[in-house]
Enzyme design. Sequence first.
Site, PDB file in Angstrom:
ATOM      1  CD  GLU A  75      -1.136  -5.866   5.265  1.00  0.00           C
ATOM      2  OE1 GLU A  75      -1.217  -4.663   5.563  1.00  0.00           O
ATOM      3  OE2 GLU A  75      -1.126  -6.280   4.078  1.00  0.00           O
ATOM      4  CG  HIS A  96      -3.721  -3.380   3.052  1.00  0.00           C
ATOM      5  ND1 HIS A  96      -2.661  -2.994   3.847  1.00  0.00           N
ATOM      6  CD2 HIS A  96      -4.277  -2.228   2.596  1.00  0.00           C
ATOM      7  CE1 HIS A  96      -2.581  -1.669   3.878  1.00  0.00           C
ATOM      8  NE2 HIS A  96      -3.544  -1.181   3.124  1.00  0.00           N
ATOM      9  CB  CYS A 108      -1.005  -0.019   1.155  1.00  0.00           C
ATOM     10  SG  CYS A 108      -2.371   1.158   0.930  1.00  0.00           S
TER      11      CYS A 108
END
Length: 241
Positions: free
Chosen positions: A190, A188, A99
């Site tokens: 994660e 993202h 990001c």
Amino acid sequence: MGGKRFAVLLCAEDSDYVKKIYGGYFGVFVKMLAEEGETWDMYRVAGGDFPDEEEIGDYDGFVITGSCSDAHGNDVWICELLSLLKKLDSMKKKVLGICFGHQILSRALGGKIGRNTSGWDIGVTTVHLSSSSKLFTSLKMPALLPVIECHRDEVWELPPKAEVIGWSDKTGVEMFKYGDHIMGIQGHPEYTKDILLHLIGRLLQRNFIVGAFADEAKARVEKHEPDREAWKKLCISFLKG
């Protein structure tokens, strides 16, 4: 893999919620990427905490996180981070940018970044993966890969010699590679849906988005699933390959 060392360059402030549930964003990344026998350290670069010159060489790879700050800004820590990234590039260190990390890497290498003209992208976005990327073919990645997104900035123009390896209907550069040592991902990998829903609440609270938009974003999140396992495999393979 035993004995490898990695550093997370934390560019965001941890919310109390993410600290309590996930051990902060560092904990989120470690859960996704860390394997047995490795050492993972954290530097809160947004707070001015950077690795020393002599420490940089000790690491096998670096991960740059998301942030509430603008990657096109000129805060002191952002300028210091740009210098560090240029150094890591010259040392051919493995660097994975997520990001804000994706955007700041592009800027450090000579690309252009700024606001996305079509506004915020919040939800689960389908990324088209380039069929010409060896990384994807070696891992037998599908052509389309859904990922959680939460951004309003984007890469406008890639650095010279960089290659677009992923794009979406909303964002032209969802992923890029620079040589074999640098990769940026706009989404993202994660994030859990829970983290994103919490973040939508925070953005609303801070007046970054309005109520109707927040409700729409939440509805989109509920409807689609990110392929977190595929993204995990992809990130680990790049960082440690």
